[in-house]
Write a protein that holds these residues in place. Structure first.
Motif, mmCIF file in Angstrom:
data_model
loop_
_atom_site.group_PDB
_atom_site.id
_atom_site.type_symbol
_atom_site.label_atom_id
_atom_site.label_comp_id
_atom_site.label_asym_id
_atom_site.label_seq_id
_atom_site.Cartn_x
_atom_site.Cartn_y
_atom_site.Cartn_z
ATOM 1 N N PRO A 8 0.831 -1.211 0.000
ATOM 2 C CA PRO A 8 0.000 0.000 0.000
ATOM 3 C C PRO A 8 0.863 1.257 0.000
ATOM 4 C CG PRO A 8 -0.069 -1.093 2.138
ATOM 5 C CD PRO A 8 0.651 -2.023 1.212
ATOM 6 N N ALA A 9 0.330 2.315 -0.573
ATOM 7 C CA ALA A 9 1.073 3.570 -0.669
ATOM 8 C C ALA A 9 1.151 4.261 0.687
ATOM 9 C CB ALA A 9 0.398 4.490 -1.682
ATOM 10 N N LEU A 10 2.207 5.024 0.882
ATOM 11 C CA LEU A 10 2.351 5.850 2.070
ATOM 12 C C LEU A 10 1.144 6.771 2.186
ATOM 13 C CD1 LEU A 10 4.287 7.019 4.361
ATOM 14 C CD2 LEU A 10 4.914 8.744 2.656
ATOM 15 N N PRO A 11 0.432 6.757 3.311
ATOM 16 C CA PRO A 11 -0.730 7.647 3.445
ATOM 17 C C PRO A 11 -0.282 9.108 3.484
ATOM 18 C CG PRO A 11 -0.725 5.923 5.145
ATOM 19 C CD PRO A 11 0.620 5.907 4.497
ATOM 20 N N THR A 12 -0.869 9.908 2.635
ATOM 21 C CA THR A 12 -0.542 11.341 2.618
ATOM 22 C C THR A 12 -1.784 12.224 2.605
ATOM 23 O OG1 THR A 12 -0.364 11.312 0.198
ATOM 24 C CG2 THR A 12 1.677 10.988 1.448
ATOM 25 N N ALA A 13 -2.910 11.683 2.150
ATOM 26 C CA ALA A 13 -4.126 12.498 2.004
ATOM 27 C C ALA A 13 -4.810 12.696 3.354
ATOM 28 C CB ALA A 13 -5.082 11.834 1.020
ATOM 29 N N ASP A 163 17.168 40.643 1.265
ATOM 30 C CA ASP A 163 17.298 39.508 0.340
ATOM 31 C C ASP A 163 16.227 38.451 0.563
ATOM 32 O OD1 ASP A 163 19.562 40.766 -0.589
ATOM 33 O OD2 ASP A 163 20.957 39.528 0.559
ATOM 34 N N ARG A 164 15.217 38.750 1.400
ATOM 35 C CA ARG A 164 14.256 37.716 1.805
ATOM 36 C C ARG A 164 13.474 37.126 0.632
ATOM 37 N NH1 ARG A 164 12.387 42.641 2.610
ATOM 38 N NH2 ARG A 164 10.197 43.191 2.212
ATOM 39 N N ALA A 165 13.098 37.973 -0.340
ATOM 40 C CA ALA A 165 12.324 37.454 -1.467
ATOM 41 C C ALA A 165 13.107 36.389 -2.205
ATOM 42 C CB ALA A 165 11.939 38.599 -2.412
ATOM 43 N N ARG A 166 14.410 36.585 -2.256
ATOM 44 C CA ARG A 166 15.276 35.645 -2.953
ATOM 45 C C ARG A 166 15.307 34.300 -2.240
ATOM 46 N NH1 ARG A 166 21.541 37.140 -4.435
ATOM 47 N NH2 ARG A 166 22.043 35.281 -5.651
ATOM 48 N N PHE A 167 15.581 34.310 -0.923
ATOM 49 C CA PHE A 167 15.716 33.021 -0.263
ATOM 50 C C PHE A 167 14.362 32.381 0.027
ATOM 51 C CE2 PHE A 167 15.930 35.615 3.751
ATOM 52 C CZ PHE A 167 14.924 34.985 4.482
ATOM 53 N N GLN A 168 13.306 33.173 0.162
ATOM 54 C CA GLN A 168 11.989 32.578 0.397
ATOM 55 C C GLN A 168 11.490 31.836 -0.830
ATOM 56 O OE1 GLN A 168 9.648 35.881 1.822
ATOM 57 N NE2 GLN A 168 10.448 35.701 3.903
ATOM 58 N N HIS A 169 11.752 32.369 -2.000
ATOM 59 C CA HIS A 169 11.360 31.683 -3.232
ATOM 60 C C HIS A 169 12.100 30.355 -3.372
ATOM 61 C CE1 HIS A 169 10.304 30.967 -7.415
ATOM 62 N NE2 HIS A 169 11.581 30.831 -7.684
ATOM 63 N N GLN A 170 13.391 30.377 -3.118
ATOM 64 C CA GLN A 170 14.181 29.153 -3.217
ATOM 65 C C GLN A 170 13.796 28.156 -2.132
ATOM 66 O OE1 GLN A 170 17.669 31.450 -2.898
ATOM 67 N NE2 GLN A 170 18.088 31.535 -5.090
ATOM 68 N N SER A 171 13.499 28.664 -0.949
ATOM 69 C CA SER A 171 13.068 27.811 0.147
ATOM 70 C C SER A 171 11.768 27.106 -0.201
ATOM 71 C CB SER A 171 12.889 28.646 1.415
ATOM 72 O OG SER A 171 12.343 27.884 2.451
ATOM 73 N N THR A 172 10.840 27.825 -0.809
ATOM 74 C CA THR A 172 9.567 27.229 -1.203
ATOM 75 C C THR A 172 9.784 26.061 -2.169
ATOM 76 O OG1 THR A 172 8.402 29.325 -0.905
ATOM 77 C CG2 THR A 172 7.356 27.697 -2.327
ATOM 78 N N THR A 173 10.713 26.232 -3.086
ATOM 79 C CA THR A 173 11.018 25.157 -4.031
ATOM 80 C C THR A 173 11.644 23.956 -3.321
ATOM 81 O OG1 THR A 173 11.366 26.758 -5.811
ATOM 82 C CG2 THR A 173 12.299 24.556 -6.130
ATOM 83 N N LEU A 174 12.540 24.221 -2.374
ATOM 84 C CA LEU A 174 13.252 23.142 -1.695
ATOM 85 C C LEU A 174 12.343 22.285 -0.828
ATOM 86 C CD1 LEU A 174 16.547 24.997 -0.723
ATOM 87 C CD2 LEU A 174 16.291 23.205 -2.441
ATOM 88 N N VAL A 175 11.242 22.843 -0.306
ATOM 89 C CA VAL A 175 10.337 22.052 0.535
ATOM 90 C C VAL A 175 9.127 21.530 -0.234
ATOM 91 C CG1 VAL A 175 11.035 23.282 2.618
ATOM 92 C CG2 VAL A 175 9.001 24.048 1.360
ATOM 93 N N SER A 176 9.072 21.804 -1.530
ATOM 94 C CA SER A 176 7.953 21.331 -2.348
ATOM 95 C C SER A 176 8.171 19.884 -2.775
ATOM 96 C CB SER A 176 7.790 22.209 -3.592
ATOM 97 O OG SER A 176 6.846 21.648 -4.484
ATOM 98 N N LYS A 383 -1.319 23.535 2.111
ATOM 99 C CA LYS A 383 -0.064 23.061 1.510
ATOM 100 C C LYS A 383 0.053 21.541 1.614
ATOM 101 C CE LYS A 383 2.414 27.366 2.503
ATOM 102 N NZ LYS A 383 3.607 27.970 3.142
ATOM 103 N N HIS A 384 -0.710 20.852 0.791
ATOM 104 C CA HIS A 384 -0.662 19.387 0.796
ATOM 105 C C HIS A 384 0.582 18.856 0.089
ATOM 106 C CE1 HIS A 384 -4.688 19.105 2.467
ATOM 107 N NE2 HIS A 384 -5.122 19.957 1.538
ATOM 108 N N ASN A 385 1.262 19.709 -0.660
ATOM 109 C CA ASN A 385 2.390 19.254 -1.481
ATOM 110 C C ASN A 385 3.721 19.840 -1.007
ATOM 111 O OD1 ASN A 385 1.779 21.889 -2.204
ATOM 112 N ND2 ASN A 385 2.271 21.593 -4.370
ATOM 113 N N THR A 386 3.818 20.137 0.278
ATOM 114 C CA THR A 386 5.084 20.625 0.823
ATOM 115 C C THR A 386 5.445 19.819 2.068
ATOM 116 O OG1 THR A 386 4.063 22.299 2.232
ATOM 117 C CG2 THR A 386 4.647 22.969 -0.006
ATOM 118 N N LEU A 387 6.732 19.792 2.388
ATOM 119 C CA LEU A 387 7.186 19.037 3.550
ATOM 120 C C LEU A 387 6.626 19.624 4.840
ATOM 121 C CD1 LEU A 387 10.946 18.529 2.587
ATOM 122 C CD2 LEU A 387 8.992 17.026 2.111
ATOM 123 N N VAL A 388 6.418 20.943 4.846
ATOM 124 C CA VAL A 388 5.879 21.623 6.023
ATOM 125 C C VAL A 388 4.457 22.076 5.700
ATOM 126 C CG1 VAL A 388 6.199 23.479 7.688
ATOM 127 C CG2 VAL A 388 8.197 22.401 6.645
#
Length: 399
Positions: A8-13, A163-176, A383-388
Motif C-alpha cells: 500500500p502507498a504511504l498515506p498522505t491524504a 534579500d528575503r524574497a530571494r531566499f523565500q522563493h528558493q526555500s519554497t522550491t526546496l520544501v515542495s 499546503k498538501h504538497n510541501t514538507l511543512v
C-alpha cells in the motif's frame, strides 16, 4: 522486498473537510499494524512507524541513520544513494553530526533565546501596527506569519532581510514535493551561491551574528566553505518555514475555537505546546535508514531497510494523549509531543520557535480580539504538497 504492486502507498491524504487532522489510515494502523510496509513516492518500500513509543525509539536509536532526512521518501525520482553533503546537519550521523551541532548549539539555548524575546516582541508589535493601519482586512500569512520568523532568522544568522524574497522563493522550491529534480537542484545551487558570497563578505567584515561567529570560532577545527554553506542553508530554510506555517495554521485553529483564546492569553506556553502537538506541521514524518538489524515494536527490521517515523501519527496516539484528536489546552505533560522530533537530531531551533509562537499568538489576539476569517474555510488552499504543512493565504478581518 515486497513487490510495489502489493504494497500500500504511504498515506498522505488528509480527511476531507478536516485540514488539521493527519491521514485517517494512521489511527487504524496504530491499532492493527503499528509498524507496517508502505510504498513511498520516492520509489522505495519503507516501514511506516505510527505509534508514539515506537517513533521515539526509532528516533533515539543510533543504528538509525539520518542520511535520508531531506525527506527523499516523498520526492519522486529521488536519488536514494546520493552522498550526504559535508555540513548537512540533518543528514550526517555520529561524530560528524555531533561536530556540527556543537558549533551552533550555544546559539539556541533557552537563555540565549530568552534574550531575543524583547526583539521578537518589538517585531510582532510593529507588524500589528502596520496591519491595523489598513482598512480592516489583511492576508495574515503575507502580512504577519511569514515576515516575523523571516526577520528573526535573518537577524540571528546575519542575512540581509532585503534579500528575503530571494531566499523565500528558493526555500519554497526546496520544501515542495512537486518540484522536479532540476528545479530543486537549481534552487539549491542558487541559494548556495548566495550564501558563499555572504560568507566571503563576513570574512572581510565580521559582525555580531551567528554566521560571523561560525567563521571566527574556527580554531583548530574550522568549517570549510562547503560546510558553512550547507549548514547555513539548513538553518535559513528551517528557521522560517516551520514557524511561519505554525503561526498561520495556529491562528486559523484559534479562529475556529474562539473559546480557547483565553487560555492562549493566560497560559501561552501550555497552549503553544498543544498547538505543536495537534498540528504537527512536518506532515510526512522523518526518514531513517537502518544500519543494523533492529526490533521496532513486534517487527524485525533488517539492516538496509528504510523507516518513516510518522510524527503526526505519534502525536495523535491515544495511548499517550487521551482524546488526541481534540485540541485541549488543559492536557497534562504537553511537552511530551514529538513535533520537534526526538533524539540526537531533535530540532535545534525549538526554543526560538516557541518564543515566536507565544509572542505572535498572544499579542495578535490581545490587540485584535475581534479577528475573524474573511473567507469561507473551504476556499482556503492548504499546503498538501510541501514538507511543512500550512495554509497559503489566510484572509482575515476585524472591526
Amino acid at each position: 522486498m515486497t513487490a510495489a504492486s502489493a504494497t500500500p502507498a504511504l498515506p498522505t491524504a488528509r480527511p476531507a473537510g478536516c485540514p488539521f487532522d493527519p491521514p485517517e489510515d494512521y489511527a487504524n494502523r496504530r491499532e492493527t499494524a503499528p509498524t507496517s510496509r508502505v510504498r513511498c513516492p520516492g520509489g522505495m518500500d519503507a516501514w511506516l512507524v505510527t505509534r508514539y513509543s515506537d517513533v521515539r525509539a526509532v528516533l533515539a536509536d543510533r543504528a538509525m541513520s539520518s542520511r535520508g532526512a531531506s525527506s527523499v521518501h516523498v520526492n519522486p525520482n529521488a536519488d536514494l544513494d546520493e552522498e550526504v553533503s559535508p555540513g548537512s546537519i540533518i543528514q550526517l550521523d555520529g561524530a560528524a553530526h555531533a561536530r556540527l551541532r556543537k558549533k551552533v548549539i550555544a546559539e539556541f539555548t533557552v537563555r540565549r533565546v530568552e534574550a531575543m524575546r524583547e526583539y521578537v516582541q518589538e517585531l510582532v508589535e510593529s507588524h500589528l501596527d502596520a496591519m491595523l493601519a489598513r482598512p480592516g482586512h489583511a492576508d495574515l500569512v503575507r502580512d504577519f506569519a511569514l515576515p516575523i520568523p523571516s526577520l528573526v532568522i535573518c537577524e540571528l544568522l546575519g542575512v540581509p532581510y532585503a534579500d528575503r524574497a530571494r531566499f523565500q522563493h528558493q526555500s519554497t522550491t526546496l520544501v515542495s514535493t512537486d518540484a522536479t529534480r532540476e528545479e530543486g537542484q537549481r534552487a539549491y545551487d542558487e541559494l548556495s551561491t548566495y550564501l558563499a558570497g555572504l560568507f566571503d563578505d563576513k570574512r572581510r567584515n565580521p559582525r555580531d551574528d551567528l554566521f560571523s561567529r561560525l567563521i571566527s570560532r574556527g580554531g583548530d577545527d574550522p568549517l570549510s566553505t562547503e560546510e558553512l554553506v550547507v549548514l547555513g542553508l539548513s538553518l535559513l530554510v528551517a528557521g522560517h518555514e516551520t514557524t511561519a506555517n505554525m503561526i498561520a495554521l495556529s491562528t486559523l485553529v484559534l479562529l475556529e475555537h474562539p473559546s480557547q483564546r483565553d487560555v492562549v492569553l493566560a497560559q501561552p506556553e501550555r497552549a503553544v505546546e498543544e498547538l505543536l502537538r495537534y498540528l504537527s506541521v512536518v506532515q510526512f514524518g522523518v526518514l531513517r535508514y537502518a544500519t543494523a538489524d533492529v526490533q521496532v515494536g513486534s517487527r524485525a527490521v533488517k539492516a538496509g531497510e528504510w523507516l518513516v517515523a510518522a510524527l503526526s501519527s505519534a502525536n495523535r496516539d491515544e495511548d499517550l494523549f487521551a482524546g488526541a484528536d481534540k485540541l485541549d489546552f488543559h492536557r497534562e505533560s504537553p511537552r511530551t509531543h514529538v513535533a520537534f522530533g526526538f533524539g540526537a537530531h531533535q530540532c535545534l531551533g525549538q526554543q526560538l520557535a516557541r518564543v515566536e509562537l507565544q509572542e505572535a499568538l498572544t499579542r495578535l489576539f490581545r490587540r485584535v480580539p475581534d479577528l475573524r476569517l474573511a473567507a469561507p474555510r473551504e476556499s482556503l488552499v492548504f499546503k498538501h504538497n510541501t514538507l511543512v504543512y500550512g495554509v497559503r493565504e489566510l484572509p482575515v478581518a476585524w472591526g
